[in-house]
Scaffold this motif. Sequence first.
Motif, mmCIF file in Angstrom:
data_model
loop_
_atom_site.group_PDB
_atom_site.id
_atom_site.type_symbol
_atom_site.label_atom_id
_atom_site.label_comp_id
_atom_site.label_asym_id
_atom_site.label_seq_id
_atom_site.Cartn_x
_atom_site.Cartn_y
_atom_site.Cartn_z
ATOM 1 N N TYR A 68 0.838 -1.205 0.000
ATOM 2 C CA TYR A 68 0.000 0.000 0.000
ATOM 3 C C TYR A 68 0.874 1.257 0.000
ATOM 4 O O TYR A 68 0.649 2.173 -0.795
ATOM 5 C CB TYR A 68 -0.907 -0.051 1.227
ATOM 6 N N LEU A 69 1.871 1.283 0.850
ATOM 7 C CA LEU A 69 2.761 2.450 0.918
ATOM 8 C C LEU A 69 3.626 2.571 -0.337
ATOM 9 O O LEU A 69 3.874 3.676 -0.824
ATOM 10 C CB LEU A 69 3.634 2.373 2.170
ATOM 11 N N ALA A 70 4.068 1.439 -0.889
ATOM 12 C CA ALA A 70 4.913 1.458 -2.084
ATOM 13 C C ALA A 70 4.154 1.952 -3.313
ATOM 14 O O ALA A 70 4.753 2.525 -4.218
ATOM 15 C CB ALA A 70 5.484 0.064 -2.346
ATOM 16 N N THR A 71 2.841 1.739 -3.339
ATOM 17 C CA THR A 71 2.047 2.187 -4.491
ATOM 18 C C THR A 71 1.500 3.594 -4.315
ATOM 19 O O THR A 71 0.718 4.056 -5.146
ATOM 20 C CB THR A 71 0.873 1.224 -4.761
ATOM 21 N N GLY A 72 1.896 4.281 -3.272
ATOM 22 C CA GLY A 72 1.485 5.671 -3.099
ATOM 23 C C GLY A 72 0.432 5.889 -2.042
ATOM 24 O O GLY A 72 -0.044 7.010 -1.876
ATOM 25 N N GLY A 73 0.035 4.874 -1.330
ATOM 26 C CA GLY A 73 -0.921 5.030 -0.234
ATOM 27 C C GLY A 73 -2.258 5.562 -0.698
ATOM 28 O O GLY A 73 -2.829 5.092 -1.679
ATOM 29 N N VAL A 74 -2.741 6.580 -0.016
ATOM 30 C CA VAL A 74 -4.060 7.145 -0.294
ATOM 31 C C VAL A 74 -4.139 7.696 -1.706
ATOM 32 O O VAL A 74 -5.173 7.610 -2.359
ATOM 33 C CB VAL A 74 -4.394 8.244 0.742
ATOM 34 N N LYS A 75 -3.035 8.261 -2.212
ATOM 35 C CA LYS A 75 -3.044 8.821 -3.568
ATOM 36 C C LYS A 75 -3.418 7.765 -4.599
ATOM 37 O O LYS A 75 -4.184 8.032 -5.517
ATOM 38 C CB LYS A 75 -1.680 9.419 -3.909
ATOM 39 N N ALA A 76 -2.895 6.570 -4.457
ATOM 40 C CA ALA A 76 -3.217 5.495 -5.401
ATOM 41 C C ALA A 76 -4.669 5.062 -5.260
ATOM 42 O O ALA A 76 -5.309 4.699 -6.238
ATOM 43 C CB ALA A 76 -2.291 4.302 -5.177
#
Length: 166
Positions: free
Chosen positions: A113-121
């Motif tokens: 989740y954090l590696a893919t950009g978190g909330v932005k993703a």
Amino acid sequence: MLKGDAMGLDTTQTLELYRLLVEEVRDARRARRELSNIFLSLNIAGVGGLGFIASDDGALNPALFLWCAVALVLMCAIWGTSNRYYTKVLKAKYEVIGKYEERLGEHPLREEYLATGGVKAMRAFTLERAMPALFVLGYVAFLAVQWSDRLAPVWQWLQERITALL
């Protein structure tokens, strides 16, 4: 590795529950996607139906149009409610999975989740949430175009009120 946790589960049981929760998330995401596809297909068919009942001279049968439009708007309301439900369910499932990741000492889903950009993703799903409202706006625009001569007095009245306020 854990020898046990507060619930009295050993590592194998905790890992099995974790796997089950991850599979439930996959199933919920798949169900949300399939339901959105169904609602999208029904709305596209509804747009086609409205286009079919509309005539070239703008002489739309008001009763037929209103019946169809109300049905389509209600369907969009159900679609939006379903989207919110699945968002809430998935959030809850991810919170529970996070607790199991803490027990296991590994955090693969949180790291992904954090590696893919978190909330932005996750904001990529905003179009999915916006689609019901976009279809409702489309139905209103269709009505305005089809009944432009009937709505002219309404637009005139609104323009006079807005001008008076300014």
